[in-house]
Design a protein around this motif. Structure first.
Motif, PDB file in Angstrom:
ATOM      1  N   THR A 180       4.403  -2.767   3.203  1.00  0.00           N
ATOM      2  CA  THR A 180       3.645  -4.044   3.121  1.00  0.00           C
ATOM      3  C   THR A 180       2.424  -4.151   4.300  1.00  0.00           C
ATOM      4  N   LYS A 181       1.545  -4.499   3.636  1.00  0.00           N
ATOM      5  CA  LYS A 181       0.290  -4.864   4.620  1.00  0.00           C
ATOM      6  C   LYS A 181       0.026  -6.229   4.589  1.00  0.00           C
ATOM      7  N   GLU A 224       1.069  -1.251  -0.045  1.00  0.00           N
ATOM      8  CA  GLU A 224       0.157  -0.099   0.056  1.00  0.00           C
ATOM      9  C   GLU A 224       1.047   1.330  -0.204  1.00  0.00           C
ATOM     10  N   TRP A 225       0.339   2.210  -0.793  1.00  0.00           N
ATOM     11  CA  TRP A 225       1.237   3.539  -0.816  1.00  0.00           C
ATOM     12  C   TRP A 225       0.885   4.326   0.370  1.00  0.00           C
ATOM     13  N   ASP A 226       1.831   4.843   1.177  1.00  0.00           N
ATOM     14  CA  ASP A 226       1.839   5.728   2.205  1.00  0.00           C
ATOM     15  C   ASP A 226       2.219   7.114   1.778  1.00  0.00           C
ATOM     16  N   PRO A 227       1.254   7.918   1.675  1.00  0.00           N
ATOM     17  CA  PRO A 227       1.400   9.235   0.967  1.00  0.00           C
ATOM     18  C   PRO A 227       2.229  10.109   2.145  1.00  0.00           C
ATOM     19  N   ALA A 228       2.116   9.981   3.276  1.00  0.00           N
ATOM     20  CA  ALA A 228       3.012  10.808   3.979  1.00  0.00           C
ATOM     21  C   ALA A 228       4.265  10.610   4.085  1.00  0.00           C
ATOM     22  N   ALA A 229       4.808   9.139   3.883  1.00  0.00           N
ATOM     23  CA  ALA A 229       6.037   8.799   3.977  1.00  0.00           C
ATOM     24  C   ALA A 229       6.504   8.622   2.566  1.00  0.00           C
TER      25      ALA A 229
END
Length: 592
Positions: free
Chosen positions: A35-36, A25-30
């Motif tokens: 990986t989930k 999943e893309w983490d927009p903050a980081a």
């Protein structure tokens, strides 16, 4: 979505592996993918395989697709896209050669030479495919078209016709001079070549045909001379056109270095650096003598070099005219001299006393004073001396057996035997005929020959080289001999499936480019404790394949994992490995 393996350490220190169903999943903050874990299957060594297979069956039934069967039918990759595995081809060799071809800038050079002409830019890919064919699976140009279409994956080229191959070869001859200079500049920059020594030698390659080519007018360099309109009438009358020095067929009979004087041949020359990098090749008619060729080579490479050059050549190039030419302009030479020729220099060198100094285990040298203008070095190889003694003993034994009982023959029969021995140079040099016509072994010649065992004479014009450097420099001439051996045995210079002169010349150029790439692989990928040869590297690289999958939804190609040796070769050459997914096109159907 994918299945991953995670490893944890228990309290007792043992490691345990767990299987998990996960996705990224893309983490927009980081601003990165994380990986989930969606589901954990538990410990890998405690899996309930039957339960997992039932789950897979249920899920595939829900989405309406077919279960992948076990066994041989697993070649079919089934999913929503309905892809099917259709073929696998070797990729590694062509991939590495193509990356090296790009690293050297040969692709850019060829495209630049083709720009502004009517030449299709694909000519660069066709020429690369022909060079790769020589390096990986030598064959005729017609067979090379089938090789490209069915037996290898050549980046950027799906298929090629034999007509396209011949057109590319014809164009290659037209740009030979500019290509050779451009390749030399690129190689010199890439390898930081210090071109202080250039080794030159020639060989010959024969053709399985009884009829040599018709003689045509040629210039001093063996190139055909076409009469212009002013001299056409004179040429018809048998007078040479302007610039012509003689007539010769390209495939003609001459002194064969393959012991095939009965067949037409061509002469091929090669210049090699001290590192074994072949910088250029030349072709001449088959009846061309070796001696004057090095003058042409020196003139054509005069502007290529980075500084002063010392030319190293064997005994066939040691004429006075060659020595004057090679030493002009501040250059120098190291040339072999025939010890058994009976020349004044060889006799004087053998008469000089002196102490040998050891250079290597099998090489001793001493410098002798013969001339004020040249230096002479006598070299002695103990191992070669032992071999020479055995060869001479065998020759003397054969000669004794042939002349045994000849005293009882009539003078006519004895003369006939003498004539037979005269056709065998090795035996004839030890034969003595008495005043009464009797045949004897010449003990004086045998003793004189024994003094030359394992010895050879070098002459140089350079006043600064040490005696050791002169001997070792000449010894590196073996690099050219190794080049000829590899060109004939690894790259299959012969048989030549061409009869036209320009096609033969182009074939030799393709072999040169293949040898150049192979030598660079050997030079840069080898190490002090691990020598790399091209045949061994080729075998390792060809185990890297690319598989093609196709179906209604399109086509994609996936590569097999590279072996450790393939990884090492790419790392040593600073070349990237092929991507795991080499090609992906959901709109493109399979064309193979």
């Amino acid at each position: 979505m994918f299945v991953r393996t995670s490893t944890r350490r228990n309290r007792d220190g043992t490691r345990v592996s767990y299987l998990q169903l996960a996705h990224n999943e893309w983490d927009p903050a980081a601003k990165t993918a994380r990986t989930k874990v969606l589901y954990s299957f538990g410990r890998a060594d405690q899996l309930d395989r039957a339960a997992i297979e039932r789950l897979i069956t249920a899920l595939t039934r829900v989405v309406g697709v077919e279960v992948v069967p076990a066994g041989p039918d697993r070649a079919r990759v089934v999913g929503v896209a309905g892809l099917e595995f259709v073929e696998s081809r070797p990729l590694g060799g062509a991939w590495l050669l193509d990356r090296l071809w790009h690293q050297l800038g040969i692709d850019t050079l060829l495209r630049r030479l083709a720009a502004g002409t009517r030449r299709d830019p694909v000519v660069e890919r066709v020429l690369f495919a022909l060079v790769a064919n020589r390096a990986l699976a030598p064959s005729s140009k017609l067979a090379a078209t089938s090789w490209v279409a069915h037996d290898v994956h050549v980046p950027g080229l799906e298929a090629v016709s034999d007509d396209a191959c011949y057109r590319a070869m014809d164009w290659l001859i037209a740009v030979e001079e500019r290509l050779a200079r451009g390749v030399f500049d690129q190689v010199a920059n890439l390898l930081n070549l210090e071109v202080d020594l250039i080794f030159f030698d020639t060989t010959s390659t024969y053709f399985e045909t009884e009829d040599p080519d018709e003689p045509v007018w040629r210039d001093d360099h063996g190139r055909t001379v076409e009469p212009d309109s002013d001299s056409a009438d004179a040429a018809d009358d048998g007078e040479p056109p302007a610039g012509a020095s003689g007539q010769a067929g390209f495939r003609s009979r001459g002194k064969s270095k393959d012991s095939r004087d009965d067949l037409p041949q061509v002469v091929v020359g090669m210049a090699v650096t001290r590192d074994g990098i072949p910088v250029r090749v030349w072709c001449w008619p088959g009846n061309t003598s070796d001696s004057p060729l090095i003058r042409q080579v020196r003139d054509e490479l005069r502007d290529w070099t980075l500084g002063k050059v010392i030319w190293v050549a064997d005994r066939g190039f040691t004429s006075a005219a060659n020595r004057r030419h090679l030493s002009a302009g501040g250059d120098g030479y190291i040339l072999g001299e025939k010890m058994r020729s009976g020349s004044a220099e060889a006799s004087a060198a053998m008469a000089r006393q002196g102490r040998y100094q050891d250079v290597t285990t099998n090489l001793r040298v001493k410098e002798v004073k013969i001339s004020e203008h040249e230096r002479f070095v006598v070299c002695h190889n103990p191992d070669a001396a032992t071999r020479d003694a055995k060869v001479r003993a065998n020759l003397v034994e054969r000669l004794e057996a042939m002349i045994a009982g000849s005293d009882k023959l009539s003078p006519t029969r004895r003369a006939e035997l003498r004539g037979v021995i005269s056709t065998k140079p090795g035996l004839n040099r030890f034969l003595r005929v008495t005043g009464g016509g009797l045949l004897r072994v010449d003990a004086a010649k045998v003793a004189a020959d024994a003094k030359l065992d394992g010895k050879y004479l070098l002459r140089t014009s350079d006043p600064h080289l040490s005696t050791e450097d002169i001997a070792l420099g000449y010894k590196q001439l073996l690099e050219v001999e190794r080049g000829w051996r590899d060109m004939k045995q690894v790259l299959d210079l012969r048989p030549v499936y061409h009869r036209l002169e320009d096609r033969i010349r182009a074939h030799v150029l393709l072999c040169w480019l293949a040898l150049l790439l192979a030598r660079i692989v050997e030079t840069r990928a080898g190490s002090a404790d691990q020598a790399t040869t091209w045949p061994r590297a080729r075998d390792q690289l060809q185990r890297l394949h690319v598989g093609t999958f196709t179906g209604p939804a399109g086509l994609f190609r996936q590569t097999t994992p590279p072996s450790p040796e393939a990884r090492r070769l790419h790392t040593a050459l600073a070349l990237p490995l092929p991507a795991r997914i080499l090609h992906l096109d959901p709109e493109q159907p399979a064309t193979r």
